[in-house]
Enzyme design. Structure first.
Site, mmCIF file in Angstrom:
data_model
loop_
_atom_site.group_PDB
_atom_site.id
_atom_site.type_symbol
_atom_site.label_atom_id
_atom_site.label_comp_id
_atom_site.label_asym_id
_atom_site.label_seq_id
_atom_site.Cartn_x
_atom_site.Cartn_y
_atom_site.Cartn_z
ATOM 1 N N LYS A 1 -7.602 -0.015 -12.424
ATOM 2 C CA LYS A 1 -6.496 0.883 -12.104
ATOM 3 C C LYS A 1 -5.239 0.378 -12.812
ATOM 4 O O LYS A 1 -4.836 -0.779 -12.646
ATOM 5 C CB LYS A 1 -6.301 0.878 -10.588
ATOM 6 C CG LYS A 1 -5.709 2.121 -10.020
ATOM 7 C CD LYS A 1 -5.736 2.003 -8.499
ATOM 8 C CE LYS A 1 -5.283 3.243 -7.817
ATOM 9 N NZ LYS A 1 -5.135 3.037 -6.376
HETATM 10 C C1 E4P Z 1 -4.328 5.929 -4.725
HETATM 11 O O1 E4P Z 1 -5.226 5.446 -5.375
HETATM 12 C C2 E4P Z 1 -3.405 5.164 -3.872
HETATM 13 O O2 E4P Z 1 -4.069 4.025 -3.408
HETATM 14 C C3 E4P Z 1 -2.976 5.908 -2.631
HETATM 15 O O3 E4P Z 1 -3.562 7.185 -2.528
HETATM 16 C C4 E4P Z 1 -1.527 5.837 -2.332
HETATM 17 O O4 E4P Z 1 -1.248 6.596 -1.187
HETATM 18 P P1 E4P Z 1 0.010 6.379 -0.239
HETATM 19 O O5 E4P Z 1 1.108 7.250 -0.759
HETATM 20 O O6 E4P Z 1 -0.477 6.823 1.093
HETATM 21 O O7 E4P Z 1 0.356 4.926 -0.278
#
Ligand code: E4P
Length: 215
Positions: A83
């Site tokens: 990522k």
């Molecule tokens: C995506 O891969 C992220 O980990 C995640 O969806 C972030 O979401 P949040 O806005 O709830 O932190």
């Protein structure tokens, strides 16, 4: 549409995997910081529970550092997806990793041009954050619609991974928009399966059965 769970909690991942409809996992530094223990050990355990893609995020901000960390993360298991944040350095890292056939997930996408650039860099997944856009009174799901349309227009193979999901309506809208993947917290997976009329109907069936069961 694929279902991913957005957590680093082994208990939540095991529970979702037991449902038999879990296709993958996304983690991020914040989610891993909430769990006890060595993040690499946790990631290894996750990859053993779920055979599908498991996103693990790099911390470096420069391209060389991201590529180095990405290759290290890939040593944990074959199903690790690297990522990478949506920055200019990140785009270069995605290109380099993608040229080496390393799967990537471009994260922190908040606009259609960013989604287009992630795909042109060769990202396997692009993650627009819908909930965080809604939080600032923008339209998160509109971005999903745009990303899906752009990828379709140019036959770009990158998959739209709907992230920062807050409720079942995000999931349903994503499905109607033909998004490829939705990653959601455990609570949203549970909410998807529940409806007050289901509960009330079941209660009624059981109550009525009480009346006849001793006949
Ligand atoms: C995506 O891969 C992220 O980990 C995640 O969806 C972030 O979401 P949040 O806005 O709830 O932190």
């Amino acid at each position: 549409m694929k279902f991913f769970i957005d957590t680093a909690s082994l208990a939540e991942i095991r529970e979702a995997a037991a449902l038999g409809l879990l296709d993958g996992v996304t983690t991020n530094p914040t989610l891993l910081s909430k769990e006890e223990g060595d993040p690499r050990e946790i990631l290894l355990e996750i990859t053993k529970i779920v055979p599908g893609p498991v996103s693990a995020e790099v911390i470096a901000l420069d391209t060389d550092g991201m590529v180095r960390e990405g290759l290290e993360l890939r040593r944990i298991a074959d199903n690790i997806v690297v990522k990478i944040p949506m920055t200019l350095e990140g785009l270069k890292a995605i290109r380099r990793l993608s040229d080496e056939s390393v799967p990537t997930n471009c994260t922190l996408i908040f606009s259609a041009p960013q989604a287009l650039m992630a795909a042109k860099a060769g990202a396997t997944y692009a993650s627009p954050f819908v909930g965080r856009l809604d939080d600032i009174a923008a339209d998160g799901m509109r971005l999903i619609e745009q990303a899906v349309a752009i990828y379709r227009n140019y036959q770009l193979p990158t998959q739209v991974l709907v992230a920062s999901v807050r409720h079942p309506e995000h999931v349903m809208q994503a499905a109607l928009m033909s998004a490829h993947v939705v990653t959601m917290p455990a609570a949203v997976i549970r909410q998807l399966a529940s409806h007050p009329l289901t509960d009330r109907g079941l209660e009624q069936f059981l109550a009525d059965w009480e009346k006849v069961k001793n006949r």
